[in-house]
Design an enzyme around this catalytic site. Structure first.
Site, PDB file in Angstrom:
ATOM      1  N   GLU A  12     -17.964  -8.332 -57.859  1.00 15.62           N
ATOM      2  CA  GLU A  12     -16.977  -7.450 -57.228  1.00 15.62           C
ATOM      3  C   GLU A  12     -17.321  -5.982 -57.473  1.00 15.62           C
ATOM      4  O   GLU A  12     -17.164  -5.140 -56.581  1.00 15.62           O
ATOM      5  CB  GLU A  12     -15.579  -7.771 -57.757  1.00 15.62           C
ATOM      6  CG  GLU A  12     -15.083  -9.158 -57.393  1.00 15.62           C
ATOM      7  CD  GLU A  12     -15.089  -9.409 -55.897  1.00 15.62           C
ATOM      8  OE1 GLU A  12     -14.614  -8.531 -55.133  1.00 15.62           O
ATOM      9  OE2 GLU A  12     -15.606 -10.456 -55.476  1.00 15.62           O
ATOM     10  N   TRP A  72     -20.099  -5.188 -55.128  1.00 12.55           N
ATOM     11  CA  TRP A  72     -19.621  -4.958 -53.753  1.00 12.55           C
ATOM     12  C   TRP A  72     -19.160  -3.504 -53.597  1.00 12.55           C
ATOM     13  O   TRP A  72     -19.385  -2.877 -52.552  1.00 12.55           O
ATOM     14  CB  TRP A  72     -18.457  -5.896 -53.430  1.00 12.55           C
ATOM     15  CG  TRP A  72     -18.849  -7.205 -52.828  1.00 12.55           C
ATOM     16  CD1 TRP A  72     -18.807  -8.431 -53.430  1.00 12.55           C
ATOM     17  CD2 TRP A  72     -19.326  -7.451 -51.500  1.00 12.55           C
ATOM     18  NE1 TRP A  72     -19.229  -9.404 -52.558  1.00 12.55           N
ATOM     19  CE2 TRP A  72     -19.557  -8.840 -51.364  1.00 12.55           C
ATOM     20  CE3 TRP A  72     -19.586  -6.622 -50.410  1.00 12.55           C
ATOM     21  CZ2 TRP A  72     -20.024  -9.420 -50.182  1.00 12.55           C
ATOM     22  CZ3 TRP A  72     -20.066  -7.202 -49.223  1.00 12.55           C
ATOM     23  CH2 TRP A  72     -20.279  -8.576 -49.119  1.00 12.55           C
ATOM     24  N   TRP A 104     -10.606  -3.190 -27.329  1.00  7.66           N
ATOM     25  CA  TRP A 104      -9.460  -3.329 -28.226  1.00  7.66           C
ATOM     26  C   TRP A 104      -8.137  -3.128 -27.483  1.00  7.66           C
ATOM     27  O   TRP A 104      -8.043  -2.320 -26.553  1.00  7.66           O
ATOM     28  CB  TRP A 104      -9.561  -2.307 -29.354  1.00  7.66           C
ATOM     29  CG  TRP A 104     -10.787  -2.423 -30.188  1.00  7.66           C
ATOM     30  CD1 TRP A 104     -11.838  -1.546 -30.226  1.00  7.66           C
ATOM     31  CD2 TRP A 104     -11.112  -3.463 -31.128  1.00  7.66           C
ATOM     32  NE1 TRP A 104     -12.792  -1.979 -31.121  1.00  7.66           N
ATOM     33  CE2 TRP A 104     -12.376  -3.150 -31.695  1.00  7.66           C
ATOM     34  CE3 TRP A 104     -10.460  -4.622 -31.549  1.00  7.66           C
ATOM     35  CZ2 TRP A 104     -12.988  -3.951 -32.656  1.00  7.66           C
ATOM     36  CZ3 TRP A 104     -11.070  -5.427 -32.495  1.00  7.66           C
ATOM     37  CH2 TRP A 104     -12.316  -5.098 -33.045  1.00  7.66           C
ATOM     38  N   ASN A 161      -6.686  -9.247 -52.684  1.00  8.73           N
ATOM     39  CA  ASN A 161      -7.892  -9.154 -51.868  1.00  8.73           C
ATOM     40  C   ASN A 161      -7.988 -10.262 -50.824  1.00  8.73           C
ATOM     41  O   ASN A 161      -8.415 -10.021 -49.691  1.00  8.73           O
ATOM     42  CB  ASN A 161      -9.144  -9.171 -52.747  1.00  8.73           C
ATOM     43  CG  ASN A 161     -10.396  -8.877 -51.947  1.00  8.73           C
ATOM     44  OD1 ASN A 161     -10.507  -7.829 -51.317  1.00  8.73           O
ATOM     45  ND2 ASN A 161     -11.338  -9.798 -51.947  1.00  8.73           N
ATOM     46  N   TRP A 214     -10.033  -2.187 -35.560  1.00  7.78           N
ATOM     47  CA  TRP A 214     -10.110  -2.172 -37.022  1.00  7.78           C
ATOM     48  C   TRP A 214      -9.872  -0.784 -37.596  1.00  7.78           C
ATOM     49  O   TRP A 214      -9.403  -0.642 -38.727  1.00  7.78           O
ATOM     50  CB  TRP A 214     -11.470  -2.699 -37.487  1.00  7.78           C
ATOM     51  CG  TRP A 214     -12.653  -1.906 -37.011  1.00  7.78           C
ATOM     52  CD1 TRP A 214     -13.374  -2.105 -35.869  1.00  7.78           C
ATOM     53  CD2 TRP A 214     -13.250  -0.777 -37.657  1.00  7.78           C
ATOM     54  NE1 TRP A 214     -14.380  -1.178 -35.753  1.00  7.78           N
ATOM     55  CE2 TRP A 214     -14.331  -0.349 -36.841  1.00  7.78           C
ATOM     56  CE3 TRP A 214     -12.981  -0.087 -38.837  1.00  7.78           C
ATOM     57  CZ2 TRP A 214     -15.140   0.744 -37.173  1.00  7.78           C
ATOM     58  CZ3 TRP A 214     -13.785   1.009 -39.183  1.00  7.78           C
ATOM     59  CH2 TRP A 214     -14.845   1.412 -38.346  1.00  7.78           C
ATOM     60  N   TRP A 264     -12.976  -3.657 -43.592  1.00  5.72           N
ATOM     61  CA  TRP A 264     -12.440  -3.796 -42.242  1.00  5.72           C
ATOM     62  C   TRP A 264     -13.534  -4.161 -41.250  1.00  5.72           C
ATOM     63  O   TRP A 264     -13.330  -4.996 -40.361  1.00  5.72           O
ATOM     64  CB  TRP A 264     -11.721  -2.514 -41.821  1.00  5.72           C
ATOM     65  CG  TRP A 264     -10.290  -2.539 -42.255  1.00  5.72           C
ATOM     66  CD1 TRP A 264      -9.742  -1.976 -43.362  1.00  5.72           C
ATOM     67  CD2 TRP A 264      -9.226  -3.222 -41.591  1.00  5.72           C
ATOM     68  NE1 TRP A 264      -8.406  -2.264 -43.437  1.00  5.72           N
ATOM     69  CE2 TRP A 264      -8.055  -3.018 -42.362  1.00  5.72           C
ATOM     70  CE3 TRP A 264      -9.134  -3.978 -40.436  1.00  5.72           C
ATOM     71  CZ2 TRP A 264      -6.819  -3.563 -42.001  1.00  5.72           C
ATOM     72  CZ3 TRP A 264      -7.907  -4.522 -40.069  1.00  5.72           C
ATOM     73  CH2 TRP A 264      -6.765  -4.307 -40.852  1.00  5.72           C
TER      74      TRP A 264
END
Length: 474
Positions: free
Chosen positions: A274, A277, A305, A341, A359, A382
């Site tokens: 994590e 990331w 969109w 998360n 997004w 996102w």
């Protein structure tokens, strides 16, 4: 008169393991100089106030009060960055250098460059340091010098890199070389800061460096060993909840890394991933500066969109979509300024795939609400959910909100905590309450369409539509 150095605090509100502060004290020792601390209250971040800002500004206030108690020099000064340094250097004529932990991406990077240029024009030294990540965007690269686009290969290389050590700061030296302000530099700044604090909707508990350290040590000693098993279950206290402290800098990423790495259990590897990331998305943003503005994969930049569907967007924001796990996640965000998360992935997938809403609108909403908002990780997450980013979920993988709820909150414990209308709904229906008969709805004190909404979309139909749209562009 002694020379003065300024420590420019930004998102590093701690007195331990702070690179800029450490190096400033070293400078003071070498040159017999004195230091002062300054926080620039940037008008750019005071235009719209929500939970993200509430938490951050209360953290600044707590740090200010702590410095006052310790007789350490720290002031909040309102204005554009260069104007702030003009004010401070006009008042403190002997300023020779400015120390700060830099931003490498986004608005902060552009601001930092303007300040460097002005300081150079004034003959003032500037010393900036990487303090927010374990590794910068330049440190972990392929053999040919290009960036990694797949996390798994990035992580292998990241794991081999030697991690920076914790920076030790002597508290006595902090006091010895402190140079007190004669008075407030700018009365307007104090008034502006007080006004912002008065707008806060709630008083946040557990903020600041001391609380950050306690929570980190508690997590490592008590919950880290079960992290790999519990991190995806929102009804269990299985995550660290340390991200707000990393965001505000009340907890150093180096301190946290070494606390975790010293342990030997199955949770260590999962948690270190994590942290990796976080570095990965910072690296992606560094090499792709428009991460928040455009899709990483150019083929998806013309996705059609449904950005005019304000009604659905509002339902998503308020947690009234008719899908319990989605609504529970959004209400947790609204109530706490934080979201588990797993639910960030579920709610993001729902907005982009079930509602086909951009997004970027989700990214902007999370920016306002999340007290741990990190622009690189948020935008990266996102784009992951929207299947437009680097190493993103394949477009044909569309989270089913009902089965996600059944898998990660099987009895609806989390849902019932945040969606109170559903608290008496039997577990058999908690993930699909619209399936209840009229009698069951009466018995559960939850009339569908009145107390809790009908599902706002047909997930199966929306999945077919979104797959067709992405397939056409792939």
């Amino acid at each position: 008169m002694k020379d003065i150095v300024i420590v420019w605090f930004r998102r590093d509100f701690r007195l331990e393991d702070n690179t800029a502060l450490h190096r400033a004290i070293e400078y003071c020792e070498e040159h017999d100089a004195r230091w002062v601390g300054v926080f620039q209250l940037d008008p750019h971040f005071t235009q719209a106030i929500d939970s993200h800002h509430d938490y951050f500004f209360q953290t600044v206030k707590q740090f200010q009060e702590r410095c006052l108690d310790m007789k350490l020099p720290f002031q909040v000064v309102y204005g554009e960055a260069v104007d702030v340094f003009k004010k401070v250097t006009n008042e403190l004529k002997e300023v020779k250098a400015v120390f700060f932990n830099r931003d490498d991406v986004g608005y902060g990077a552009k601001r930092d460059e303007k300040v460097r240029e002005w300081l150079e024009s004034e003959g003032i030294e500037s010393h900036d340091f990487q303090d927010y990540h374990l590794h910068t965007g330049e440190e972990v690269k392929k053999d040919d010098g290009t960036m990694y686009k797949v996390f798994s290969t990035y992580y292998k290389q990241w794991s081999k890199q030697k991690k920076p050590e914790v920076v030790k700061i002597d508290g006595e030296m902090l006091k010895k070389y402190a140079r007190s302000f004669n008075e407030e530099l700018d009365e307007k700044s104090s008034e502006e800061f007080s006004s912002l604090l008065s707008q806060c909707d709630r008083e946040w508990q557990g903020i600041g460096e001391e609380n950050a350290r306690k929570r980190a040590e508690g997590f490592v000693s008590d919950r880290l060993k079960d992290y790999d098993n519990n991190r995806d279950l929102p009804y269990v206290v299985g995550t660290s909840r340390l991200s707000p402290y990393l965001k505000t800098g009340c907890l150093s990423i180096r301190t946290l890394y070494h606390l975790v790495a010293e342990k030997d259990n199955t949770g260590v590897e999962a948690y270190l991933q994590e942290l990796a990331w976080r570095d990965f998305y910072g690296m992606v943003h560094y090499h792709f500066p428009t991460l928040r503005e455009e899709e990483f994969h150019s083929k998806y930049r013309d996705l059609p969109w449904n950005n005019n569907d304000e009604e659905r967007l509002q339902k998503w924001k308020e947690g009234k979509t008719g899908f319990p796990i989605v609504d529970a996640g959004m209400r947790q965000l609204n109530n706490e300024g934080w979201m588990h998360n797993r639910l960030r992935m579920i709610t993001a997938s729902f907005l982009t795939k079930d509602y086909m809403i951009d997004w970027r609108l989700g990214d902007q909403h999370f920016e306002m609400k999340l007290i741990d908002h990190d622009e690189s990780s948020n935008a990266g997450g996102w784009q992951w959910a929207a299947s437009t980013g680097t190493d993103a979920v394949p477009y044909f993988r569309v989270f089913n909100p009902t089965t996600q709820g059944e898998r990660f909150d099987p009895d609806g414990t989390f849902i019932k905590k945040y969606v109170e209308e559903l608290r008496d709904v039997p577990s058999a229906y908690i993930h699909n309450p619209s399936k209840m008969s009229h009698e069951e709805q009466v018995e559960s004190n939850c009339m569908i369409g009145k107390d809790y909404p009908e599902p706002s979309v047909d997930h199966k139909e929306q999945r077919k539509k979104v797959l067709a749209v992405y397939k056409e562009l792939s």
